[in-house]
Design a protein around this motif. Structure first.
Motif, mmCIF file in Angstrom:
data_model
loop_
_atom_site.group_PDB
_atom_site.id
_atom_site.type_symbol
_atom_site.label_atom_id
_atom_site.label_comp_id
_atom_site.label_asym_id
_atom_site.label_seq_id
_atom_site.Cartn_x
_atom_site.Cartn_y
_atom_site.Cartn_z
ATOM 1 N N THR A 196 -1.050 -11.715 0.569
ATOM 2 C CA THR A 196 -1.066 -10.139 1.270
ATOM 3 C C THR A 196 -1.581 -9.051 0.271
ATOM 4 O O THR A 196 -2.281 -8.245 0.784
ATOM 5 C CB THR A 196 0.282 -10.149 1.637
ATOM 6 N N PHE A 197 -1.000 -9.146 -0.808
ATOM 7 C CA PHE A 197 -1.237 -7.856 -1.814
ATOM 8 C C PHE A 197 -2.790 -8.151 -2.196
ATOM 9 O O PHE A 197 -3.495 -6.980 -2.123
ATOM 10 C CB PHE A 197 -0.547 -8.109 -2.966
ATOM 11 N N LEU A 198 -3.216 -9.156 -2.292
ATOM 12 C CA LEU A 198 -4.826 -9.491 -2.700
ATOM 13 C C LEU A 198 -5.651 -9.045 -1.805
ATOM 14 O O LEU A 198 -6.794 -8.722 -1.846
ATOM 15 C CB LEU A 198 -5.048 -10.891 -3.061
ATOM 16 N N ARG A 199 -5.182 -9.148 -0.343
ATOM 17 C CA ARG A 199 -6.125 -8.918 0.766
ATOM 18 C C ARG A 199 -5.923 -7.325 0.885
ATOM 19 O O ARG A 199 -6.731 -6.751 1.936
ATOM 20 C CB ARG A 199 -5.868 -9.767 1.992
ATOM 21 N N GLU A 208 9.348 -3.215 5.058
ATOM 22 C CA GLU A 208 9.587 -4.293 6.279
ATOM 23 C C GLU A 208 7.910 -4.738 6.484
ATOM 24 O O GLU A 208 7.953 -5.912 7.087
ATOM 25 C CB GLU A 208 9.923 -3.250 7.432
ATOM 26 N N ARG A 209 6.840 -3.786 6.398
ATOM 27 C CA ARG A 209 5.783 -4.338 6.678
ATOM 28 C C ARG A 209 5.183 -5.546 5.787
ATOM 29 O O ARG A 209 4.419 -6.201 6.336
ATOM 30 C CB ARG A 209 4.802 -3.179 6.755
ATOM 31 N N LEU A 210 5.595 -5.530 4.573
ATOM 32 C CA LEU A 210 5.186 -6.459 3.721
ATOM 33 C C LEU A 210 5.702 -7.828 4.353
ATOM 34 O O LEU A 210 5.246 -8.945 4.089
ATOM 35 C CB LEU A 210 5.953 -6.048 2.555
ATOM 36 N N LEU A 211 7.122 -7.916 4.554
ATOM 37 C CA LEU A 211 7.739 -8.843 5.366
ATOM 38 C C LEU A 211 7.044 -9.429 6.299
ATOM 39 O O LEU A 211 6.747 -10.668 6.579
ATOM 40 C CB LEU A 211 9.252 -8.710 5.811
ATOM 41 N N GLU A 212 6.591 -8.531 7.416
ATOM 42 C CA GLU A 212 5.738 -8.966 8.695
ATOM 43 C C GLU A 212 4.492 -9.561 7.921
ATOM 44 O O GLU A 212 4.122 -10.431 8.740
ATOM 45 C CB GLU A 212 5.518 -7.674 9.336
ATOM 46 N N MET A 213 3.611 -9.126 7.231
ATOM 47 C CA MET A 213 2.340 -9.333 6.837
ATOM 48 C C MET A 213 2.676 -10.631 6.285
ATOM 49 O O MET A 213 1.524 -11.633 6.183
ATOM 50 C CB MET A 213 1.604 -8.368 5.970
ATOM 51 N N SER A 214 3.610 -11.000 5.198
ATOM 52 C CA SER A 214 3.438 -12.140 4.415
ATOM 53 C C SER A 214 4.290 -13.125 4.745
ATOM 54 O O SER A 214 4.029 -14.354 4.702
ATOM 55 C CB SER A 214 4.214 -11.732 3.090
ATOM 56 N N PRO A 245 1.951 -1.543 -14.611
ATOM 57 C CA PRO A 245 2.103 -2.941 -13.898
ATOM 58 C C PRO A 245 1.192 -3.100 -12.921
ATOM 59 O O PRO A 245 0.616 -2.122 -12.249
ATOM 60 C CB PRO A 245 3.677 -2.710 -13.072
ATOM 61 N N ILE A 246 1.054 -4.431 -12.423
ATOM 62 C CA ILE A 246 0.025 -5.011 -11.230
ATOM 63 C C ILE A 246 0.814 -4.429 -9.974
ATOM 64 O O ILE A 246 -0.016 -3.866 -9.334
ATOM 65 C CB ILE A 246 -0.002 -6.458 -11.284
ATOM 66 N N ILE A 247 1.836 -4.590 -9.850
ATOM 67 C CA ILE A 247 2.574 -4.038 -8.774
ATOM 68 C C ILE A 247 3.599 -2.924 -8.874
ATOM 69 O O ILE A 247 4.256 -3.219 -9.761
ATOM 70 C CB ILE A 247 3.599 -5.293 -7.907
ATOM 71 N N ARG A 248 3.128 -1.863 -8.366
ATOM 72 C CA ARG A 248 3.567 -0.714 -8.540
ATOM 73 C C ARG A 248 4.586 -0.294 -7.469
ATOM 74 O O ARG A 248 4.387 -0.576 -6.413
ATOM 75 C CB ARG A 248 2.686 0.492 -8.568
ATOM 76 N N GLY A 254 7.381 2.043 -0.469
ATOM 77 C CA GLY A 254 7.045 0.670 -0.748
ATOM 78 C C GLY A 254 6.317 0.329 -1.907
ATOM 79 O O GLY A 254 6.539 0.492 -2.919
ATOM 80 N N TYR A 255 5.431 -0.636 -1.758
ATOM 81 C CA TYR A 255 4.745 -1.190 -3.027
ATOM 82 C C TYR A 255 3.342 -1.083 -2.930
ATOM 83 O O TYR A 255 2.680 -0.979 -1.778
ATOM 84 C CB TYR A 255 5.012 -2.743 -3.233
ATOM 85 N N MET A 256 2.618 -1.204 -4.025
ATOM 86 C CA MET A 256 1.065 -1.054 -4.262
ATOM 87 C C MET A 256 0.677 -2.240 -5.144
ATOM 88 O O MET A 256 1.025 -2.315 -6.365
ATOM 89 C CB MET A 256 0.682 0.346 -4.633
ATOM 90 N N PHE A 257 -0.409 -2.812 -4.799
ATOM 91 C CA PHE A 257 -1.083 -3.750 -5.565
ATOM 92 C C PHE A 257 -1.974 -2.911 -6.554
ATOM 93 O O PHE A 257 -3.064 -2.582 -5.762
ATOM 94 C CB PHE A 257 -1.465 -5.119 -4.942
#
Length: 264
Positions: A196-199, A208-214, A245-248, A254-257
C-alpha cells in the motif's frame, strides 16, 4: 412491519420478519457462516443476518465450519476467536492456506494484540464484543463489497518490482530484500501494508484509510492495530537507525512513505 437493520443487538426484534432483500442483482443472497460456540449468540447473529437478507449457516466449531465449506460455496465467515478445539486464529490461518473468502473475527477480546494477531493470520476485519447491530452489518457489507471489487479488472497493471532507498520488493514472490541483499521476513499483514505504501509514495494517508487500503476493512477511530503494524514494519526497515525514516509520521494526520519509489 419491516425489520430495522440499524437497531442495536440488544434491541433486536424477536419476530422473524425478513426485510426486503438488497440483493436483487444476484440469483441468490450472499452465504455467511457464523462460527460461534455460544448457541444463543450464534442464533442471534444468524437471525440478524437473515432478517437483513443474507443466507446464513451456523457452526459451533472448526468441524462444523469444515463441513459447511465442503457442502456449498461461502461468501463470508464470521469467526469467533475463542472456540472449543482449534481457536478462531488457528482456523483463520488454516482457511487462508486454501481460500480467500472474507473473514471477520468476532470476539470479546478487544485488545490491540488480538486485533493484530487476527490481521496477521489473514482476517479481513475484527469486531469486538459488545458491538452494535449497525456496526456488524456495515462491516459485513463492506467485506462483501470489497471481495466483489477484487474481481473487477484493473486498468493499471500492478508492478512486480519496487525499488526504494536501496531496498527491493518483489510483489509476485512477496520478497523484501535489504540493501545488504538479505531477505527480510514479513507477515501477511506487513506485506499488504508495505505494498500500500509502495503504491502511494510521498502521499500522506490517514490511519483509518491505511487499514481500508491494506486490509480491505473498515477503519475505526479507536483501532490502534495499524500503529502496531507500522511500528513493526519500521523496525524491519531499520527506521530506528535513520535520521530520516522511510515511514514518516505526519502528526495529527497519518503516515507517509517518504523515499522515491520506482517500479517495473
Amino acid at each position: 412491519m419491516d425489520v430495522d437493520c440499524n437497531a442495536s443487538l440488544q434491541s433486536a426484534p424477536v419476530a422473524g420478519i425478513a426485510a426486503a432483500s438488497p440483493f436483487a442483482d444476484r440469483d441468490t443472497p450472499p452465504h455467511i457462516v457464523v462460527v460461534e460456540d455460544d448457541p444463543a449468540l450464534r442464533a442471534l447473529l444468524s437471525r440478524i443476518l437473515r432478517e437483513c437478507g443474507y443466507d446464513v449457516t451456523g457452526a459451533a466449531d472448526g468441524i462444523e465450519l469444515q463441513r459447511a465449506m465442503i457442502e456449498r460455496p461461502i461468501d463470508l465467515i464470521l469467526l469467533d476467536i475463542m472456540l472449543s478445539g482449534p481457536s478462531g486464529l488457528e482456523l483463520c490461518q488454516t482457511i487462508r492456506e486454501r481460500s480467500r473468502v472474507p473473514i471477520i473475527m468476532v470476539s470479546a477480546r478487544g485488545e490491540e494484540g488480538d486485533r493484530v494477531a487476527g490481521l496477521d493470520n489473514g482476517a479481513d476485519d475484527y469486531i469486538a464484543k459488545p458491538f452494535g447491530r449497525a456496526e456488524l452489518l456495515a462491516r459485513v457489507r463492506a467485506a462483501l463489497r470489497r471481495a466483489s471489487d477484487t474481481h473487477v479488472p484493473l486498468d493499471i497493471p500492478v508492478p512486480d518490482r519496487f525499488d526504494f532507498a536501496d531496498w527491493n520488493y518483489h510483489a509476485r514472490r512477496r520478497e523484501l530484500i535489504s540493501p545488504r541483499g538479505a531477505e527480510v521476513e514479513l507477515t501477511a499483514a506487513e506485506h499488504e501494508l508495505l505494498v500500500t505504501f509502495l503504491r502511494n509514495p510521498q502521499r500522506t494517508i490517514g490511519r483509518e484509510r491505511l487499514l481500508e487500503m491494506s486490509r480491505s476493512r473498515i477503519g475505526h477511530p479507536s483501532d490502534r492495530s495499524i500503529d502496531v503494524m507500522i511500528s513493526r514494519l519500521r523496525a524491519k526497515l531499520g527506521d530506528g537507525r535513520r535520521a530520516q525514516p522511510i515511514i514518516r509520521t505526519i502528526r495529527g494526520v497519518g503516515y507517509m512513505f517518504a523515499p522515491d519509489v520506482t517500479s517495473s
